[in-house]
Design a protein around this motif. Sequence first.
Motif, short mmCIF file in Angstrom:
data_model
loop_
_atom_site.label_atom_id
_atom_site.label_comp_id
_atom_site.label_asym_id
_atom_site.label_seq_id
_atom_site.Cartn_x
_atom_site.Cartn_y
_atom_site.Cartn_z
N LEU A 109 39.94 105.24 29.71
CA LEU A 109 40.24 103.90 30.63
C LEU A 109 39.65 103.45 30.82
N GLN A 110 38.43 104.06 31.28
CA GLN A 110 37.40 103.48 32.27
C GLN A 110 36.43 102.24 31.54
N ASN A 111 37.79 102.88 30.10
CA ASN A 111 36.27 101.35 29.30
C ASN A 111 36.99 100.11 29.79
N TYR A 112 38.34 99.99 30.45
CA TYR A 112 39.25 98.97 30.87
C TYR A 112 39.19 98.09 32.16
N SER A 113 38.82 100.10 33.01
CA SER A 113 38.85 99.55 34.14
C SER A 113 38.07 100.45 34.76
N LEU A 128 46.91 116.48 35.61
CA LEU A 128 46.06 115.64 36.08
C LEU A 128 45.57 116.36 34.84
N LEU A 129 44.99 115.95 33.95
CA LEU A 129 43.62 116.25 32.79
C LEU A 129 42.18 115.54 33.38
N GLN A 130 41.54 116.50 33.10
CA GLN A 130 39.90 116.04 32.61
C GLN A 130 40.19 115.84 31.37
N VAL A 131 39.62 114.31 30.85
CA VAL A 131 39.25 114.49 29.43
C VAL A 131 37.81 115.25 29.43
N ASP A 132 37.20 115.97 28.81
CA ASP A 132 35.74 116.23 28.98
C ASP A 132 35.43 116.71 27.37
N ILE A 133 36.19 117.15 26.57
CA ILE A 133 35.46 117.40 25.60
C ILE A 133 35.47 116.22 24.53
N LYS A 186 53.75 117.84 25.11
CA LYS A 186 54.65 118.31 25.25
C LYS A 186 55.05 119.02 26.30
N VAL A 187 53.78 119.97 26.65
CA VAL A 187 53.92 120.80 28.15
C VAL A 187 54.50 120.47 29.19
N ALA A 188 53.83 119.44 29.00
CA ALA A 188 54.24 118.20 29.70
C ALA A 188 55.42 118.27 30.30
N LEU A 189 56.06 117.29 28.56
CA LEU A 189 57.76 117.33 28.86
C LEU A 189 58.61 118.49 29.55
N LEU A 190 57.72 119.12 29.39
CA LEU A 190 58.93 120.37 28.78
C LEU A 190 59.43 121.18 29.98
N SER A 191 57.94 120.71 30.59
CA SER A 191 58.19 121.61 32.50
C SER A 191 58.38 120.25 33.27
N SER A 192 59.16 118.72 33.06
CA SER A 192 58.88 118.24 33.97
C SER A 192 57.99 117.36 34.36
N LEU A 193 56.71 116.89 34.21
CA LEU A 193 55.48 116.70 34.55
C LEU A 193 54.60 115.29 34.05
N THR A 194 54.36 114.90 35.26
CA THR A 194 53.91 113.30 34.36
C THR A 194 53.09 113.33 34.00
N LEU A 195 52.19 113.26 33.07
CA LEU A 195 50.50 114.07 32.36
C LEU A 195 49.76 112.54 32.86
N MET A 196 48.52 112.36 33.44
CA MET A 196 48.01 111.54 33.97
C MET A 196 46.24 111.84 33.51
N LEU A 197 46.05 111.36 32.59
CA LEU A 197 44.88 111.64 31.90
C LEU A 197 42.98 110.88 33.03
N ALA A 198 42.35 111.67 33.12
CA ALA A 198 40.95 110.71 33.96
C ALA A 198 40.11 111.78 32.68
N TRP A 199 39.03 110.13 32.77
CA TRP A 199 37.91 111.07 31.92
C TRP A 199 36.33 110.87 32.72
N SER A 200 36.67 111.17 33.98
CA SER A 200 35.32 111.29 34.88
C SER A 200 35.92 112.50 36.32
N PRO A 201 34.92 112.68 36.71
CA PRO A 201 35.60 113.55 38.07
C PRO A 201 36.07 112.49 39.12
N ALA A 202 34.88 111.59 39.25
CA ALA A 202 35.17 110.16 40.12
C ALA A 202 36.68 109.69 40.14
N GLU A 203 37.23 109.19 38.82
CA GLU A 203 38.49 108.92 38.03
C GLU A 203 39.66 109.74 38.70
N ALA A 204 39.21 111.28 38.05
CA ALA A 204 40.25 111.93 38.55
C ALA A 204 40.62 111.90 39.96
#
Lengths: 208, 793
Positions: free
Chosen positions: B652-656, A82-87, A99-117
């Motif tokens: 994604l928050q832009n959409y949902s 779970l990545l928090q996009v804060d930059i 790439k890292v996630a693919l190699l280690s069999s992880l599924t990437l999820m992106l969140a843009w705020s702590p609440a979304e995470a």
Amino acid sequence: KAEISQNSSAAVIVSTRQRGNPLLPHMRNVIVTYRDDILPDYVLGANTCAIFLSLKYHRLHPDYIYERLRQLGKGYIVRILLLQVDIPDSAICIEELTKVALLSSLTLMLAWSPAEAARYLEAFKIYENKPPEVLQGIKDTSYQGHLNGFLTSIRGVNKTDVARLKSEFGTVKDIVQADKGRLSALPGIGEKKAGRIHELFRQPFRNL
Amino acid sequence: MSTDSKTSLLSYEKQALMDLLTDDCLVVLGEGITYQNILLSYLESYSDPGTLLLAVECPEEMEEWLLERLTLSETAVVPPKKVTSEIHVEKRTDHYLQGGVQFISKRILVIDLLCKRIPTELITGIVFFNAHYVRDTSIETFISRLYRTDNKTGFIKAFSTNPIQLNKVNQAETCMRHLFLPRIHLWPRFHANISECIEKHKCEVVELHIPLTDVMKNLQMCIIDLLHFCMKEVKKHIPSLDSDFFVVENAVGKDYFRSLKKVLNPIWSHLGPNTKQLVQDIKIISQLNNQLLQCSAVRFYEVVHKLKPTGASRSSNVCLWMFTEAFGRLLSLSKERVEQKEAEKIELSPKWEAIQEILSEIKAENKNGPPKNTLFCVSSYATAKQIVKFIKYGEVSTLAEELLSTQRPQKDLQADIPPSEETEDSRTTFGLEESHNIRFLVEKKYTMIQEYLTSLNPTYVILHDPDLFMVRSLEMFRCRRPGKPLRIYFLVYDNSIEEQRYLTQLSEEKKAFEQLIMMKGNMTVYTDQDGREGTNAMLERGHQGLKFKDLESQDSRQNHAKSFPKVVVDMRDFRSSLPSILHKSGMDLIPKTIEIGDYILTPDICIERKSIVDLIGSLASGRLFQQCQAMCNTYKHPMLLIEFDEANGFSLQNYSGVTDAVVTSSLQTQLTLITLHFPKLRMIWSQSEYTTASIFHELKKGKEDPDVGAIETVSKESSIISSEFNHSVVNTLLQLPGVTSKNYFLLARKFANILEISKTSQERLSEVLQNKEEGRALFEFFNQVENKSKPDD
């Protein structure tokens, strides 16, 4: 393993090293318990776990995530990074972590705020055993539902257009048989859209 | 070309044709300056079996017109052709080899170029349209690149009728570089050749500057005050926004809201609900402006009245501007305007009086002569309907009737047009009797406006709303019919927003052309810009062309000196720009109709690509679930690529938005469910096609190319819809009640198309479906008249 059996609790198990993560105050829909002996950051079900990483942190400590993933090993089936996009310029970072996630069999999820995470983590827990119906698109079998489905399957036609077509023509039969001119005279339906609607009803089913 | 039956060219058209014949060039024409005659003469000269000229994505109406004209033409040796998907791929090459002028869509062309179905080296030339939209990622760019790589002698021409768009951020230069065009030819209205021509065949123009009534002036003030108020609020919320957006003069422009939204889209998720509401309100308020000028007093009152905060509906989202003094005045003024006991006292639209005078003037002039046609150019159907009523019944009763209709549902207003036998004619007369000799043209940019005007054959034109395109089109129309008189009544409200808008439109276009002329003078044209010889950088492929430089690029390029890695791409994905960027970045593409996934990178890696809008749609319909299931069953490494769009921001928050509770309707939850159900599935989050290309290269590094043969067998077995049928039509068919994936083929084999099914009796449908219930459901769906729900106000 002992750890896994304990994981099947009703709570999200949070590693003590996550204390202070701004997403934690947003976890309001599940019970949270802290433990200091789990490998991932969050245990979200019997077979589900997540590692959390803020991109800001990753930029300062680029080696951290590699070390964590090495430690995590191969346990769990659903493995989330779970990545928090804060930059602001995150493209290169995310490319690397993809790439890292693919190699280690992880599924990437992106969140843009702590609440979304937090919402992601909660959803994984809450829907741990949810059957896939929601995803299979439960069909609206009412007249309106069929009407929407039928007409919006034509490219460019939206629900407003459906309502307009319906009120203009009365029956579906009349819509199907309408000529191009009358379709395009309707507000919101231009010549292009009218052409597509008109054509689709007349297009042969069979490929030649 | 000299025969009478053909349109002889005007002097500027002759000049433009000469330019076209000599250079690889971009031709830019001002609003309303037509070029179909130039194009026709040009294409005629290429209608020869020894040549192959491709007209790519020609605007539909123009294509029809050109096809017809070229077929009838005496100069054309071979008739024009159209390349469609109906021509079987195996016959395509023969089709191209027949030569002459061929119309083609960009998607078919790019695929045929890649599959080498088209003899690229034999193409004589390519003509593009709407060049102002061409960017690095456009399919046109991709086509030009493929073409120029293998063909150094053929020409490329491009047309644009949008100088304003071309003048934005180097768009003209970008377009010229990508399409390998060293020259640009500009044809503004003020070009000596054009203005001379129009001067010679002048229209008789009667400009009527109609003053607004005092009440209207006051209402206009209120609206401007409200705009000011909302803009100030928005500025408070988003201080970083360009101050241009806070000038009221800009806010009345036609595209203001669209450009504001475009600027805000990337940061939309960061805006609070109040700010979002304000932005929406600005749209509503600026529309009020139009309504004030377009609608009768009664209808305007209705519109304003509906805005009023009505307890329940708006209380949660109360808009501050509704409590301003200006809004209060707007309400009371618009109310006063209609609250008269007798209809006679209600304020009339000042333009109606003018219309009445004009019509009687025309009538008087033609008392004894043969009937002459009058054309009304209006900006909306509603205005046209109002004018029809006005002509039919006279002003007072029109208003009285409208007053009544406000108390009843709106339906009555629409009943005016004969509903069933809607022919081309009733579309332009709006139900007015033939004897009036009055036609209507609702403002729209008809590509073939000249043809349309010719068929309506007007002597008098009443421009109800000022519109640059119509003015220019009429000038051109007049030039083409020397000796035939044409009088234009130009109606405009004095000191009004519509006047302001018209003037802005004029000056903006002028400014754009002036800047383009400057640019033309100063532009650096590289000696190899036409891509015919030397090494044009645009034709190079490999990583260094990518936005994000890859350190290993030099290396990998040398290794793959001759052979690039191969990727199988689903035909349907050629609508997007990713294939172009992949190709440019150094991958060879194999277009194929594949059932599972959109891109096959290696024997194991299959990728389903979704833009956010597609993602939302396919999650809701359940299609994504099926697609993921199929991918996971067939491939070792299935991946879901979520591709964001640079214009709308990477979030994604832009959409949902993020809710407080966990709800299944949210995009985030649905992605979670997908992940839970398909643990093998990997996600790729990409900010742009360039990032995607870079990731694809990464994924393919050191891996085998996909086995094309294996993919084919996969696709045949697992397809839900048999390849016997047309997918898009069957998809629509499957939406009908009574039709399922198990019985659709019964219908598709027995009937030709949906139209035929709609005409079929219940008994016959039940018979074909072999099921009484399903037949009934299907029949009822087509024939049932659903009770309309009550209007909500």
